[in-house]
Design a protein around this motif. Structure first.
Motif, short mmCIF file in Angstrom:
data_model
loop_
_atom_site.label_atom_id
_atom_site.label_comp_id
_atom_site.label_asym_id
_atom_site.label_seq_id
_atom_site.Cartn_x
_atom_site.Cartn_y
_atom_site.Cartn_z
N UNK A 1 36.23 19.07 35.62
CA UNK A 1 37.37 18.21 35.28
C UNK A 1 38.44 19.14 34.62
N UNK A 2 38.51 20.25 35.10
CA UNK A 2 39.55 21.51 34.59
C UNK A 2 40.89 21.22 35.60
N UNK A 3 41.83 21.92 35.44
CA UNK A 3 43.12 21.82 36.35
C UNK A 3 42.75 23.10 37.39
N UNK A 4 43.62 22.68 38.38
CA UNK A 4 43.49 23.75 39.77
C UNK A 4 43.90 24.85 39.00
N UNK A 5 43.55 26.01 39.98
CA UNK A 5 43.82 27.11 39.33
C UNK A 5 42.95 27.81 38.74
N UNK A 6 41.74 27.29 38.23
CA UNK A 6 40.82 27.80 37.39
C UNK A 6 39.39 28.00 38.04
N UNK A 7 38.56 28.85 37.76
CA UNK A 7 37.47 29.19 38.21
C UNK A 7 36.86 30.52 37.84
N UNK A 8 35.83 31.09 38.59
CA UNK A 8 35.47 32.56 38.31
C UNK A 8 34.07 32.65 38.57
N UNK A 9 33.70 33.51 37.91
CA UNK A 9 32.24 34.30 38.06
C UNK A 9 31.49 34.34 36.97
N UNK A 10 30.15 34.14 37.01
CA UNK A 10 29.06 34.33 35.95
C UNK A 10 28.13 35.27 36.69
N UNK A 11 28.11 36.25 35.73
CA UNK A 11 27.00 37.35 36.37
C UNK A 11 25.92 37.56 35.35
N UNK A 12 24.87 37.83 36.08
CA UNK A 12 23.48 37.83 35.26
C UNK A 12 23.48 39.46 34.75
N UNK A 13 22.61 39.68 33.82
CA UNK A 13 22.52 40.94 33.16
C UNK A 13 22.21 42.12 34.22
#
Length: 380
Positions: free
Chosen positions: A202-214
């Motif tokens: 439910x965020x704006x366009x132009x947002x996102x990313x990565x989530x990395x494990x240890x």
């Protein structure tokens, strides 16, 4: 207007999202670009959002959440950084072009080897066949968590276990599942989650990313200003700055944070229940309409709020146009950036009409969609 195109982007969002963006535009400076209140306020908001993303995916550390433009940029960073000549990668035919095209580029430009696990006509995949694809040089598995065409959710926990047994990493494309399907990185052994903000977060366009494990490190995907270590020749190596060159979209991230707060308040499981109820209601209402064929939807270990269909041999774009112009119903037709999935479903020529529901939709809207399909099919 009735909006059933949530798999592309959610138009109906919690009102707090727009409010947060408006406040941020009027008060935020650059993140990490000063010690004045405007910069610090932006930094606090961005870090709060990192914590929310880490909680959503049960990631080990909020500092290993890196923001970017969208899931496509995130997947490009993963594929570009981890695959090189001599490596082997695996994906599935359910993948979106945001997975396929970065992989194909590696194949074409660097000679990376690639296997694509087929998808059966019912949208299922064979996990034994998946295990048989691994080679000694398999470096990376990049898989779509749920098809953006059919909504089928795949068993990424089993795929992660198999990948790790063969010494490979796994990255999941969570564009269709983040916020509507539970994702637990630590429980399920997922190394990297690529996410986008503008769909079920439910965020704006132009947002996102990565989530990395240890223990998972990505090379720099882009370098430049970081706000710290400005005299160093190289971009900072520590996270999250390692993956965040340039000024962040703090205004958009503030909106994303508000969307995540809504998800935390309601709960992913409750959102999933409400969304599934709408999808089930719609499918039950159109399944037996003469000429209607439901495309996939029951071949995975679960389902998102997507119901894809065709009416006879009518081109999908024609049906979508009729829904839009005659009934005010917004859907997505065509190829959905998922060419291999359409080939597997037998819809490469016709495309498919995708209804994708949000928990902000209503039963009355779903019933209007059912009535529209019945009328269009009756006129065919």
């Amino acid at each position: 207007m009735i909006y059933f195109d949530n798999a592309a982007t959610t138009m109906l969002k919690p009102p707090e999202v727009a409010q947060a963006v408006a406040r941020a535009i009027g008060s935020f400076g650059g993140v990490g670009r000063g010690v004045h209140d405007a910069s610090l306020s932006a930094g606090v908001a961005v870090y709060r959002c990192r914590q929310q993303v880490a909680r959503l995916f049960n990631a080990p550390d909020a500092k290993r959440v890196a923001f970017g433009l969208n899931v496509t940029e995130a997947l490009n960073a993963v594929v570009s950084g981890l695959l090189h000549a001599g490596d082997h990668a695996i994906t599935t035919a359910a993948s979106h072009n945001s997975v396929l095209r970065p992989l194909f580029r590696k194949v074409d430009e660097e000679g990376v080897e690639l296997d694509i696990l087929p998808v059966a006509p019912d949208a299922s995949i064979d996990y034994d066949a998946f295990a048989a694809l691994f080679r000694p040089n398999t470096r990376l598995v990049v898989v779509t968590h749920a098809s953006n065409l059919t909504g089928d959710v795949y068993d990424v926990a089993s795929m992660a276990r198999i990948a790790h047994e063969h010494g490979a990493l796994i990255c999941i494309d969570a564009a269709q599942t983040a916020g509507v399907v539970p994702i637990d990185m630590q429980r399920d052994g997922i190394d990297i989650v690529a996410f986008t903000g503008h769909k079920s977060l439910y965020g704006p366009q132009g947002t996102g990313g990565l989530c990395l494990a240890d223990g998972i490190d990505l090379p720099w995907f882009k370098v430049g200003g970081s706000g710290t270590h400005s005299y160093d020749r190289e971009h900072p190596a520590f996270y999250p700055e390692r993956l965040e060159a340039g000024t962040l979209n703090a205004h958009g991230i503030a909106g994303l944070s508000a969307g995540l707060a809504h998800i935390e308040e309601l709960g992913v499981e409750e959102i999933a229940r409400q969304t599934a109820a709408l999808a089930d209601r719609f499918e039950a209402g159109v399944r037996d309409v003469p000429g209607v064929r439901i495309v996939g939807g029951h071949g995975g270990v679960g389902r998102t709020g997507i119901v894809a269909l065709n009416i006879g041999d009518i081109d999908s774009a024609q049906v979508a146009d009729a829904l839009g112009y005659d009934y005010g119903i917004c859907v997505r037709a065509g190829a959905h950036c998922a060419p291999l999935m359409h080939e597997a479903m037998g819809t490469a020529q016709q495309g498919a009409v995708r209804f994708s529901f949000s928990h902000f939709n209503t039963a009355d809207e779903v019933d209007a969609g059912i009535a529209a399909i019945r009328e269009i099919a009756g006129d065919a």
